[in-house]
Design a protein around this motif. Structure first.
Motif: not given
Length: 260
Positions: A1-11, A32-33, A59-69
Protein backbone atom coordinates in the motif's frame (compact mmCIF):
# COMPACT_ATOMS: atom_id res chain seq x y z
CA UNK A 1 0.00 0.00 0.00
CA UNK A 2 1.26 3.52 -0.75
CA UNK A 3 2.53 5.42 2.27
CA UNK A 4 0.54 8.61 1.76
CA UNK A 5 1.73 10.19 5.02
CA UNK A 6 5.45 9.55 4.55
CA UNK A 7 7.28 12.53 6.08
CA UNK A 8 4.05 14.41 6.88
CA UNK A 9 3.48 15.93 10.32
CA UNK A 10 0.63 14.34 12.29
CA UNK A 11 -0.37 15.57 15.75
CA UNK A 12 -2.38 13.01 17.75
CA UNK A 13 -4.08 14.50 20.82
CA UNK A 14 -5.59 12.09 23.34
CA UNK A 15 -3.77 8.83 24.08
CA UNK A 16 -5.11 7.69 27.46
CA UNK A 17 -8.09 5.72 26.11
CA UNK A 18 -5.85 3.40 24.08
CA UNK A 19 -7.47 4.27 20.76
CA UNK A 20 -5.17 7.23 20.14
CA UNK A 21 -2.11 5.00 20.38
CA UNK A 22 -3.56 2.60 17.80
CA UNK A 23 -4.31 5.54 15.49
CA UNK A 24 -0.79 6.89 15.94
CA UNK A 25 0.64 3.47 15.11
CA UNK A 26 -1.31 3.42 11.84
CA UNK A 27 0.31 6.69 10.77
CA UNK A 28 3.71 5.47 11.98
CA UNK A 29 3.42 2.63 9.45
CA UNK A 30 3.35 5.33 6.77
CA UNK A 31 6.54 6.92 8.07
CA UNK A 32 4.82 10.04 9.43
CA UNK A 33 6.39 12.56 11.78
CA UNK A 34 4.30 12.08 14.91
CA UNK A 35 3.60 14.25 17.92
CA UNK A 36 1.76 12.33 20.64
CA UNK A 37 0.09 14.42 23.32
CA UNK A 38 -2.04 13.77 26.39
CA UNK A 39 -2.44 15.35 29.84
CA UNK A 40 -1.92 12.09 31.74
CA UNK A 41 -0.61 9.26 29.55
CA UNK A 42 3.12 8.50 29.32
CA UNK A 43 3.39 9.88 25.82
CA UNK A 44 7.20 9.91 25.86
CA UNK A 45 7.28 6.14 26.40
CA UNK A 46 4.62 5.64 23.71
CA UNK A 47 6.64 7.71 21.26
CA UNK A 48 9.80 5.70 21.94
CA UNK A 49 7.95 2.42 21.47
CA UNK A 50 6.23 3.48 18.26
CA UNK A 51 9.45 4.82 16.76
CA UNK A 52 11.30 1.66 17.82
CA UNK A 53 8.68 -0.52 16.13
CA UNK A 54 8.53 1.68 13.01
CA UNK A 55 12.01 3.11 12.27
CA UNK A 56 10.83 5.01 9.17
CA UNK A 57 8.75 7.34 11.35
CA UNK A 58 9.80 10.00 13.84
CA UNK A 59 7.84 10.37 17.07
CA UNK A 60 7.95 12.61 20.12
CA UNK A 61 5.69 12.86 23.15
CA UNK A 62 4.49 16.16 24.60
CA UNK A 63 2.40 16.36 27.78
CA UNK A 64 -0.33 19.02 27.41
CA UNK A 65 -3.55 20.04 29.12
CA UNK A 66 -6.03 20.47 26.28
CA UNK A 67 -8.40 22.49 28.49
CA UNK A 68 -5.75 25.20 28.94
CA UNK A 69 -5.03 27.56 26.05
CA UNK A 70 -1.38 28.36 26.99
CA UNK A 71 -0.69 24.62 27.27
CA UNK A 72 -2.13 24.04 23.78
CA UNK A 73 -0.06 26.94 22.46
CA UNK A 74 3.11 25.37 23.92
CA UNK A 75 2.19 22.07 22.28
CA UNK A 76 1.88 23.76 18.90
CA UNK A 77 5.12 25.71 19.40
CA UNK A 78 7.00 22.49 20.26
CA UNK A 79 5.58 20.80 17.18
CA UNK A 80 6.58 23.68 14.92
CA UNK A 81 10.07 23.81 16.42
CA UNK A 82 10.60 20.07 15.95
CA UNK A 83 8.84 19.36 12.64
CA UNK A 84 7.47 22.56 11.10
CA UNK A 85 3.89 23.11 9.82
CA UNK A 86 1.26 20.55 10.81
CA UNK A 87 -0.40 18.49 8.08
CA UNK A 88 -2.93 16.55 10.16
CA UNK A 89 -4.53 17.03 13.56
CA UNK A 90 -6.18 13.97 15.13
CA UNK A 91 -8.32 14.63 18.23
CA UNK A 92 -9.03 11.42 20.16
CA UNK A 93 -9.95 12.89 23.53
CA UNK A 94 -12.46 10.80 25.49
CA UNK A 95 -13.73 11.31 29.03
CA UNK A 96 -16.62 9.01 29.87
CA UNK A 97 -19.39 9.72 32.37
CA UNK A 98 -22.34 7.44 32.93
CA UNK A 99 -25.48 8.66 34.69
CA UNK A 100 -28.91 10.13 34.12
CA UNK A 101 -29.56 13.85 33.84
CA UNK A 102 -30.93 13.90 37.40
CA UNK A 103 -27.98 12.02 38.91
CA UNK A 104 -25.32 14.06 37.09
CA UNK A 105 -23.70 16.71 39.26
CA UNK A 106 -22.82 20.19 37.94
CA UNK A 107 -19.13 19.49 38.61
CA UNK A 108 -19.36 16.39 36.40
CA UNK A 109 -20.82 18.54 33.63
CA UNK A 110 -17.97 21.04 33.87
CA UNK A 111 -15.28 18.34 33.92
CA UNK A 112 -16.54 16.28 30.98
CA UNK A 113 -17.48 19.29 28.86
CA UNK A 114 -14.03 20.75 29.48
CA UNK A 115 -12.23 17.68 28.14
CA UNK A 116 -14.63 16.52 25.41
CA UNK A 117 -15.80 19.90 24.07
CA UNK A 118 -13.57 22.73 25.28
CA UNK A 119 -10.43 20.68 24.64
CA UNK A 120 -11.16 20.08 20.95
CA UNK A 121 -12.11 23.75 20.58
CA UNK A 122 -8.79 24.93 22.05
CA UNK A 123 -6.78 22.41 20.04
CA UNK A 124 -8.43 23.59 16.82
CA UNK A 125 -8.06 27.24 17.80
CA UNK A 126 -4.31 26.88 18.32
CA UNK A 127 -3.48 24.32 15.60
CA UNK A 128 -5.54 25.67 12.68
CA UNK A 129 -3.29 28.73 12.08
CA UNK A 130 -0.33 26.33 11.68
CA UNK A 131 -2.01 23.78 9.41
CA UNK A 132 -0.78 23.21 5.86
CA UNK A 133 -2.76 25.18 3.27
CA UNK A 134 -4.11 23.67 1.09
CA UNK A 135 -4.20 20.02 2.05
CA UNK A 136 -4.38 20.14 5.83
CA UNK A 137 -6.90 17.93 7.59
CA UNK A 138 -8.49 17.52 11.01
CA UNK A 139 -10.02 14.24 12.16
CA UNK A 140 -11.99 14.04 15.40
CA UNK A 141 -13.07 10.89 17.23
CA UNK A 142 -16.77 11.33 18.00
CA UNK A 143 -19.38 8.87 19.23
CA UNK A 144 -22.58 7.27 18.03
CA UNK A 145 -24.18 8.52 21.26
CA UNK A 146 -24.04 12.07 19.89
CA UNK A 147 -26.61 11.09 17.27
CA UNK A 148 -29.26 9.33 19.35
CA UNK A 149 -30.92 9.31 22.74
CA UNK A 150 -28.79 7.10 24.97
CA UNK A 151 -30.03 6.47 28.49
CA UNK A 152 -27.57 7.11 31.33
CA UNK A 153 -25.06 8.80 29.05
CA UNK A 154 -26.61 12.26 29.06
CA UNK A 155 -23.43 14.18 29.76
CA UNK A 156 -21.14 12.15 27.52
CA UNK A 157 -23.65 12.32 24.66
CA UNK A 158 -24.07 16.08 25.04
CA UNK A 159 -20.31 16.67 25.08
CA UNK A 160 -19.81 14.62 21.93
CA UNK A 161 -22.73 16.36 20.20
CA UNK A 162 -21.08 19.71 20.96
CA UNK A 163 -17.84 18.38 19.50
CA UNK A 164 -19.62 17.20 16.35
CA UNK A 165 -21.23 20.61 15.87
CA UNK A 166 -17.80 22.22 16.21
CA UNK A 167 -16.48 19.95 13.45
CA UNK A 168 -19.27 20.87 11.06
CA UNK A 169 -18.88 24.59 11.67
CA UNK A 170 -15.11 24.48 11.33
CA UNK A 171 -15.45 22.52 8.09
CA UNK A 172 -17.46 25.38 6.59
CA UNK A 173 -15.07 28.03 7.89
CA UNK A 174 -11.96 26.30 6.49
CA UNK A 175 -13.25 24.82 3.23
CA UNK A 176 -12.03 27.65 1.02
CA UNK A 177 -8.57 27.42 2.62
CA UNK A 178 -8.25 23.81 1.49
CA UNK A 179 -8.52 22.31 4.99
CA UNK A 180 -10.95 19.47 5.61
CA UNK A 181 -12.54 18.67 8.99
CA UNK A 182 -14.39 15.43 9.70
CA UNK A 183 -15.58 13.14 12.48
CA UNK A 184 -15.12 9.39 12.82
CA UNK A 185 -17.85 8.12 15.16
CA UNK A 186 -17.23 4.64 16.59
CA UNK A 187 -19.83 2.48 18.21
CA UNK A 188 -18.67 0.00 20.82
CA UNK A 189 -14.99 -0.83 20.50
CA UNK A 190 -12.05 -2.13 22.40
CA UNK A 191 -10.54 0.68 24.49
CA UNK A 192 -9.66 1.46 28.08
CA UNK A 193 -12.81 3.59 28.28
CA UNK A 194 -15.00 0.76 26.99
CA UNK A 195 -13.48 -1.65 29.49
CA UNK A 196 -14.27 0.75 32.34
CA UNK A 197 -17.86 1.10 31.14
CA UNK A 198 -18.37 -2.68 30.99
CA UNK A 199 -16.82 -3.19 34.41
CA UNK A 200 -19.11 -0.54 35.91
CA UNK A 201 -22.16 -2.19 34.33
CA UNK A 202 -21.10 -5.60 35.61
CA UNK A 203 -20.66 -4.29 39.12
CA UNK A 204 -24.00 -2.48 39.04
CA UNK A 205 -26.00 -5.46 37.73
CA UNK A 206 -24.17 -8.28 39.48
CA UNK A 207 -23.39 -10.00 36.19
CA UNK A 208 -19.98 -11.12 34.94
CA UNK A 209 -18.01 -8.99 32.54
CA UNK A 210 -18.51 -11.60 29.82
CA UNK A 211 -22.29 -11.59 30.35
CA UNK A 212 -22.44 -7.81 30.15
CA UNK A 213 -20.34 -7.76 26.98
CA UNK A 214 -22.44 -10.47 25.33
CA UNK A 215 -25.68 -8.63 26.14
CA UNK A 216 -24.23 -5.39 24.81
CA UNK A 217 -22.91 -6.98 21.63
CA UNK A 218 -26.30 -8.59 20.96
CA UNK A 219 -27.66 -5.08 20.29
CA UNK A 220 -25.18 -4.57 17.43
CA UNK A 221 -26.39 -5.80 14.03
CA UNK A 222 -22.91 -7.20 13.29
CA UNK A 223 -22.93 -8.84 16.76
CA UNK A 224 -19.46 -7.71 17.81
CA UNK A 225 -17.58 -4.70 19.01
CA UNK A 226 -15.06 -2.98 16.76
CA UNK A 227 -11.36 -3.54 16.95
CA UNK A 228 -9.49 -0.29 17.51
CA UNK A 229 -7.56 -0.93 14.29
CA UNK A 230 -10.81 -0.66 12.33
CA UNK A 231 -11.35 2.82 13.75
CA UNK A 232 -7.74 3.75 13.01
CA UNK A 233 -8.17 2.71 9.37
CA UNK A 234 -11.29 4.87 9.09
CA UNK A 235 -9.41 7.85 10.54
CA UNK A 236 -6.46 7.22 8.20
CA UNK A 237 -8.85 7.30 5.24
CA UNK A 238 -10.84 10.39 6.23
CA UNK A 239 -7.74 12.61 6.61
CA UNK A 240 -6.00 11.17 3.53
CA UNK A 241 -6.01 12.48 -0.05
CA UNK A 242 -8.40 9.61 -0.89
CA UNK A 243 -11.11 11.60 0.93
CA UNK A 244 -10.23 14.89 -0.77
CA UNK A 245 -13.89 15.87 -1.39
CA UNK A 246 -15.18 14.95 2.06
CA UNK A 247 -15.53 17.62 4.73
CA UNK A 248 -17.99 18.26 7.53
CA UNK A 249 -18.94 14.60 7.47
CA UNK A 250 -19.43 12.01 10.18
CA UNK A 251 -18.08 8.60 9.20
CA UNK A 252 -20.04 6.08 11.28
CA UNK A 253 -18.05 2.97 12.15
CA UNK A 254 -20.44 1.18 14.45
CA UNK A 255 -21.46 -2.20 13.03
CA UNK A 256 -24.92 -0.90 12.13
CA UNK A 257 -25.98 0.51 15.51
CA UNK A 258 -27.72 3.53 13.98
CA UNK A 259 -29.70 1.56 11.41
CA UNK A 260 -31.39 -0.93 13.75
Amino acid sequence: MPKVFQGRVVLVAGLASGLGEVIATRFAEDGAKLILSDPTADVAAMARKIQGDHPTCQAIGVVADFTDCPSCERLVATTMEKFGPIDVLIIATVTLHMGSVVSTEPDDWDRVMAFNAKGPFLLCKTVVPKLTRPGGAIGVIGSFTAQMGFANAALYSASKAAEMSLVRTLAVELAQEGIRVNTVAPGYLWSNVDQQSLEAAAQKTGRTLEEVRAARDSTIPMRRQADAREIAEAMHFIVSPAASYITGACLDVNGGLLVR
